[in-house]
Design a protein around this motif. Structure first.
Motif, PDB file in Angstrom:
ATOM      1  N   GLU A   1       0.854  -1.192   0.000  1.00  0.00           N
ATOM      2  CA  GLU A   1       0.000   0.000   0.000  1.00  0.00           C
ATOM      3  C   GLU A   1       0.889   1.241   0.000  1.00  0.00           C
ATOM      4  O   GLU A   1       1.636   1.471   0.955  1.00  0.00           O
ATOM      5  N   LEU A   2       0.809   2.014  -1.060  1.00  0.00           N
ATOM      6  CA  LEU A   2       1.664   3.204  -1.172  1.00  0.00           C
ATOM      7  C   LEU A   2       0.831   4.464  -0.951  1.00  0.00           C
ATOM      8  O   LEU A   2      -0.252   4.628  -1.535  1.00  0.00           O
ATOM      9  N   ALA A   3       1.327   5.330  -0.093  1.00  0.00           N
ATOM     10  CA  ALA A   3       0.670   6.626   0.130  1.00  0.00           C
ATOM     11  C   ALA A   3       1.721   7.727   0.070  1.00  0.00           C
ATOM     12  O   ALA A   3       2.866   7.507   0.475  1.00  0.00           O
ATOM     13  N   VAL A   4       1.318   8.877  -0.448  1.00  0.00           N
ATOM     14  CA  VAL A   4       2.240  10.021  -0.510  1.00  0.00           C
ATOM     15  C   VAL A   4       1.622  11.176   0.275  1.00  0.00           C
ATOM     16  O   VAL A   4       0.454  11.511   0.080  1.00  0.00           O
ATOM     17  N   VAL A   5       2.398  11.709   1.186  1.00  0.00           N
ATOM     18  CA  VAL A   5       1.926  12.844   1.989  1.00  0.00           C
ATOM     19  C   VAL A   5       2.779  14.054   1.628  1.00  0.00           C
ATOM     20  O   VAL A   5       4.008  13.963   1.663  1.00  0.00           O
ATOM     21  N   ILE A   6       2.112  15.152   1.291  1.00  0.00           N
ATOM     22  CA  ILE A   6       2.871  16.357   0.913  1.00  0.00           C
ATOM     23  C   ILE A   6       2.778  17.370   2.051  1.00  0.00           C
ATOM     24  O   ILE A   6       1.671  17.753   2.452  1.00  0.00           O
ATOM     25  N   LEU A   7       3.918  17.757   2.574  1.00  0.00           N
ATOM     26  CA  LEU A   7       3.953  18.698   3.699  1.00  0.00           C
ATOM     27  C   LEU A   7       4.436  20.067   3.225  1.00  0.00           C
ATOM     28  O   LEU A   7       5.198  20.161   2.271  1.00  0.00           O
ATOM     29  N   ASP A   8       3.991  21.103   3.949  1.00  0.00           N
ATOM     30  CA  ASP A   8       4.417  22.485   3.674  1.00  0.00           C
ATOM     31  C   ASP A   8       4.164  22.895   2.228  1.00  0.00           C
ATOM     32  O   ASP A   8       5.006  23.571   1.609  1.00  0.00           O
ATOM     33  N   GLY A   9       3.063  22.501   1.703  1.00  0.00           N
ATOM     34  CA  GLY A   9       2.708  22.865   0.321  1.00  0.00           C
ATOM     35  C   GLY A   9       1.624  21.941  -0.184  1.00  0.00           C
ATOM     36  O   GLY A   9       1.029  21.201   0.601  1.00  0.00           O
ATOM     37  N   ARG A  10       1.385  22.001  -1.454  1.00  0.00           N
ATOM     38  CA  ARG A  10       0.384  21.106  -2.027  1.00  0.00           C
ATOM     39  C   ARG A  10       0.913  20.529  -3.347  1.00  0.00           C
ATOM     40  O   ARG A  10       1.929  20.989  -3.885  1.00  0.00           O
TER      41      ARG A  10
END
Lengths: 296, 137
Positions: free
Chosen positions: B73-82
């Motif tokens: 299961e792959l998830a990507v979290v983007i911090l300090d931006g979009r």
């Protein structure tokens, strides 16, 4: 040569289309290996375009910039009509995602290397501009609704301040309470209570007298039951008169004392602050009573 | 000799008490300049090679090689931006996606601005992997 009826052809087409859509929009779509613009268009046409939630869900599943943009525009239009800030805020990331995907697919290398093509590359280039425009419109709408809300809040604050100022003016016009006013008001209330007590004494005595008169006129021992009833009624009337007497006495004494003290205090404060209370009786053709009047 | 060995073992076990234990969660992050990888396995963290690319041919080779492996299961979290994430040319849904282990091209994009691009190596026999991207770096 075999020919098929129009009904059979129609049924076969419908079956084929529904099978294609089931394959695309079923949970297994995430595990599919490739997507062509034609397959995406077919899947898109099965989505309810009046429902932004359904469009967003299908857009996530397909990674389709067209559906993301349509969902964003549907929310923007609704927000524009209803002036609902939450809807406008919800629309923004959808338009931004449409822009991300469109920009990704507009890149020649990305498009060539990808097996997942929800739109043709030319259309992706067009969608970059359209989604940018949508983002600008949504941002402008958010700013406009926020400005409207800020102005409304300012107007409400000004209205409340005006109401509060009007209340202050009224208080200033009346001026501060004169010395002894509290005592006079309290004393007047106690006097009124005392007068009420005296009236209750009158009522009790009248009821007692009536019961006594009726008891004397009874034919005994035939009406012995009625005599018992009248005896009980007379007892209740006496109690009422007694309670009225106590309340009346305490009320009149306490009230008169308080009023006297209040008036004295007022007189000591100066001629401008004088007050008076008058207690008196009145009689008319219908009856009589006690009257309380004053000024302070 | 036996005495020396015994005292050496004692010293090691004492050190064991002094060294703090690893966090209770799964593997700690493997952080590069902009991207941190969180794997469900304590031993296998994967890797991310910045600015590397995978050709269509190599992607297909890799897919064939990993065909029988368990999904991750792959998830990507983007911090300090979009931004949005793309894996092997495909949009990655916000909720994540099941993917085969091995090498994958990952691209994070905020509209026309490229936030990060590289090749992500996902180890075999792990359940999940989260890629944390610091958009401001």
């Amino acid at each position: 040569m075999r020919t098929s009826s129009p009904l059979a052809t129609g049924l076969a087409s419908a079956l084929g289309l529904s099978l294609a859509l089931t394959c695309l929009l079923a949970p297994g779509v995430a595990s599919a290996k490739r997507l062509t613009p034609e397959q995406a268009a077919e899947a898109r046409s099965a989505v309810d375009t009046t429902d932004p939630d359904a469009m967003e869900e299908a857009a996530e599943e397909l990674g389709d910039p067209e559906l993301f943009l349509r969902a964003a525009e549907a929310l923007r239009l609704e927000a524009d009509t209803t002036r609902d800030l939450d809807l406008a805020i919800r629309a923004l990331p959808l338009a931004q995602t449409a822009n991300d995907i469109a920009a990704y697919l507009a890149d020649e290398r990305n498009y060539k290397n990808s097996d997942w093509r929800p739109v043709e590359r030319d259309r992706a280039v067009g969608l970059v501009a359209e989604s940018k425009e949508s983002i600008q419109s949504i941002e402008a709408l958010i700013a406009a609704i926020e400005e409207e809300r800020r102005k409304a809040a300012e107007e409400e604050a000004a209205r409340q301040a005006a109401l509060a100022a009007a209340g202050e003016d009224e208080k200033k016009k009346r001026g501060p309470m004169k010395p002894g006013t509290g005592m006079i008001i309290g004393g007047s209330a106690a006097l009124a209570l005392g007068v009420g007590g005296v009236a209750i004494v009158g009522v009790g005595l009248a009821q007692g007298n009536a019961a006594q008169a009726e008891a004397e006129s009874l034919d005994l021992p035939a009406e012995i039951d009625r005599l018992s009833e009248l005896d009980a009624a007379g007892s209740r009337a006496n109690n009422l008169a007694l309670v009225g007497g106590i309340v009346g006495g305490v009320g009149l004494i306490a009230g008169a004392t308080l009023v006297a003290l209040g008036v004295k205090k007022r007189k000591q404060a100066g001629p401008d602050a004088s007050a008076s209370v008058q207690v008196g009786g009145y009689f008319s053709a219908q009856g009589g009573g006690l009257q309380l009047s004053g000024s302070f | 000799m036996l005495v020396i060995r015994a005292s050496f073992i004692f010293a090691l076990s004492t050190l064991g008490f002094l060294v703090p234990p690893p966090p209770a969660s799964s593997a700690g992050p493997d952080c590069g300049e902009q991207v941190c990888l969180y794997s469900s396995s304590d031993e296998k963290s994967g890797s991310y090679k910045v600015d590397a690319k995978l050709s269509k041919k190599n992607r297909r080779k890799e897919a064939k090689k990993q065909k029988k492996q368990k999904d991750v299961e792959l998830a990507v979290v983007i911090l300090d931006g979009r931004g949005s994430a793309f894996v092997d040319g495909r949009y990655l849904p916000k909720a994540g996606m099941a993917i085969k282990p091995g090498k994958h091209e990952l691209e994070i994009r905020d509209g026309e601005q490229l936030v990060s691009r590289g090749v992500l190596s996902i180890p075999r026999r792990i359940d999940s992997m989260t890629v944390e991207v610091h958009a401001d770096r």
